[in-house]
Design an enzyme around this catalytic site. Structure first.
Site, PDB file in Angstrom:
ATOM      1  N   ASP A  30       6.501  42.273  29.771  1.00 11.16           N
ATOM      2  CA  ASP A  30       7.407  43.173  29.058  1.00 11.16           C
ATOM      3  C   ASP A  30       6.599  44.218  28.296  1.00 11.16           C
ATOM      4  OD1 ASP A  30      10.596  42.743  27.907  1.00 11.16           O
ATOM      5  OD2 ASP A  30       9.258  44.095  26.812  1.00 11.16           O
ATOM      6  N   ASN A  87      19.904  38.383  28.808  1.00  6.18           N
ATOM      7  CA  ASN A  87      20.827  39.167  27.988  1.00  6.18           C
ATOM      8  C   ASN A  87      21.853  39.829  28.900  1.00  6.18           C
ATOM      9  OD1 ASN A  87      19.316  38.603  25.646  1.00  6.18           O
ATOM     10  ND2 ASN A  87      17.919  40.290  26.076  1.00  6.18           N
ATOM     11  N   GLN A  94      21.489  43.670  26.323  1.00  5.95           N
ATOM     12  CA  GLN A  94      20.887  44.122  27.585  1.00  5.95           C
ATOM     13  C   GLN A  94      20.695  45.635  27.559  1.00  5.95           C
ATOM     14  OE1 GLN A  94      23.116  43.085  31.117  1.00  5.95           O
ATOM     15  NE2 GLN A  94      21.440  43.652  32.498  1.00  5.95           N
ATOM     16  N   VAL A  96      18.405  47.105  30.220  1.00  5.74           N
ATOM     17  CA  VAL A  96      18.079  47.478  31.603  1.00  5.74           C
ATOM     18  C   VAL A  96      19.029  46.713  32.520  1.00  5.74           C
ATOM     19  CG1 VAL A  96      16.325  47.566  33.401  1.00  5.74           C
ATOM     20  CG2 VAL A  96      15.657  47.898  31.006  1.00  5.74           C
ATOM     21  N   HIS A 100      17.471  40.189  34.627  1.00  5.22           N
ATOM     22  CA  HIS A 100      16.110  39.686  34.405  1.00  5.22           C
ATOM     23  C   HIS A 100      16.143  38.491  33.471  1.00  5.22           C
ATOM     24  CE1 HIS A 100      17.063  43.051  31.708  1.00  5.22           C
ATOM     25  NE2 HIS A 100      16.397  42.412  30.768  1.00  5.22           N
ATOM     26  N   HIS A 102      13.958  36.711  30.670  1.00  9.33           N
ATOM     27  CA  HIS A 102      12.812  36.834  29.764  1.00  9.33           C
ATOM     28  C   HIS A 102      12.165  35.453  29.655  1.00  9.33           C
ATOM     29  CE1 HIS A 102      13.973  40.721  27.676  1.00  9.33           C
ATOM     30  NE2 HIS A 102      15.150  40.369  28.164  1.00  9.33           N
TER      31      HIS A 102
HETATM   32  P1  DGP Z   1      16.921  43.589  27.922  1.00  8.53           P
HETATM   33  O1  DGP Z   1      17.070  44.080  26.525  1.00  8.53           O
HETATM   34  O2  DGP Z   1      17.253  42.130  28.081  1.00  8.53           O
HETATM   35  O3  DGP Z   1      17.631  44.469  28.926  1.00  8.53           O
HETATM   36  O4  DGP Z   1      15.369  43.670  28.227  1.00  8.53           O
HETATM   37  C1  DGP Z   1      14.752  44.764  28.806  1.00  8.53           C
HETATM   38  C2  DGP Z   1      13.283  44.623  28.544  1.00  8.53           C
HETATM   39  O5  DGP Z   1      12.594  45.475  29.436  1.00  8.53           O
HETATM   40  C3  DGP Z   1      12.840  45.012  27.136  1.00  8.53           C
HETATM   41  O6  DGP Z   1      12.318  43.869  26.489  1.00  8.53           O
HETATM   42  C4  DGP Z   1      11.771  46.069  27.338  1.00  8.53           C
HETATM   43  C5  DGP Z   1      11.441  45.968  28.806  1.00  8.53           C
HETATM   44  N1  DGP Z   1      11.159  47.223  29.450  1.00  8.53           N
HETATM   45  C6  DGP Z   1      11.912  48.350  29.441  1.00  8.53           C
HETATM   46  N2  DGP Z   1      11.351  49.294  30.203  1.00  8.53           N
HETATM   47  C7  DGP Z   1      10.216  48.755  30.708  1.00  8.53           C
HETATM   48  C8  DGP Z   1       9.204  49.242  31.584  1.00  8.53           C
HETATM   49  O7  DGP Z   1       9.214  50.361  32.063  1.00  8.53           O
HETATM   50  N3  DGP Z   1       8.190  48.378  31.884  1.00  8.53           N
HETATM   51  C9  DGP Z   1       8.135  47.094  31.397  1.00  8.53           C
HETATM   52  N4  DGP Z   1       7.116  46.341  31.747  1.00  8.53           N
HETATM   53  N5  DGP Z   1       9.084  46.611  30.571  1.00  8.53           N
HETATM   54  C10 DGP Z   1      10.096  47.427  30.243  1.00  8.53           C
END
Ligand code: DGP
Length: 114
Positions: A30, A87, A94, A96, A100, A102
């Site tokens: 992350d 999430n 959430q 994205v 996914h 975590h």
């Molecule tokens: P959520 O809030 O559950 O949708 O988690 C999305 C997670 O994705 C958040 O903890 C940050 C991570 N994230 C967002 N954009 C990127 C990215 O471009 N690369 C990576 N590695 N993580 C990302």
């Protein structure tokens, strides 16, 4: 569903620190870690949210969880334990919309979450 940044990571169009990969699942660190170890496990075939999953997705969802557990075991986190979180939409936090899991490890987690 619309393309997200995670599909771009699957296609290697943007970089990510990939720590796990099999035919159907990708695991990468992350960008904004909430624990010493914070890895996201995603299906290469996108599903927007847990609520969008259908019975035909059951095997893929199972593989997502088993991939997270296999990685945690390979890294030695199974003894102390770890947390897995999905999430869902706004109140779930959430951001994205490509499902996914975590995986958070390397410190004591607390309950209830904020
Ligand atoms: P959520 O809030 O559950 O949708 O988690 C999305 C997670 O994705 C958040 O903890 C940050 C991570 N994230 C967002 N954009 C990127 C990215 O471009 N690369 C990576 N590695 N993580 C990302």
């Amino acid at each position: 569903m619309t393309d997200t940044i995670f599909s771009k990571i699957v296609r290697r169009e943007i970089p990510a620190d990939v720590v796990y990969e099999d035919t159907e699942v990708l695991g990468f660190r992350d960008l904004n870690p909430q624990a010493p170890v914070h890895v996201l496990f995603i299906p290469k075939r996108p599903i927007a949210t847990l609520d969008d999953a259908i019975p035909d997705d059951a095997e893929l969802l199972g593989k997502l969880l088993l991939a997270a557990a296999a990685y945690a075991r390979a890294e030695g986190f199974e003894k102390d334990g770890y947390r897995t979180v999905i999430n869902t939409r706004d109140h779930g936090g959430q951001t994205v919309f490509h499902i996914h899991v975590h995986l958070l490890a390397g410190r004591q987690m607390h309950w209830p979450p904020g």
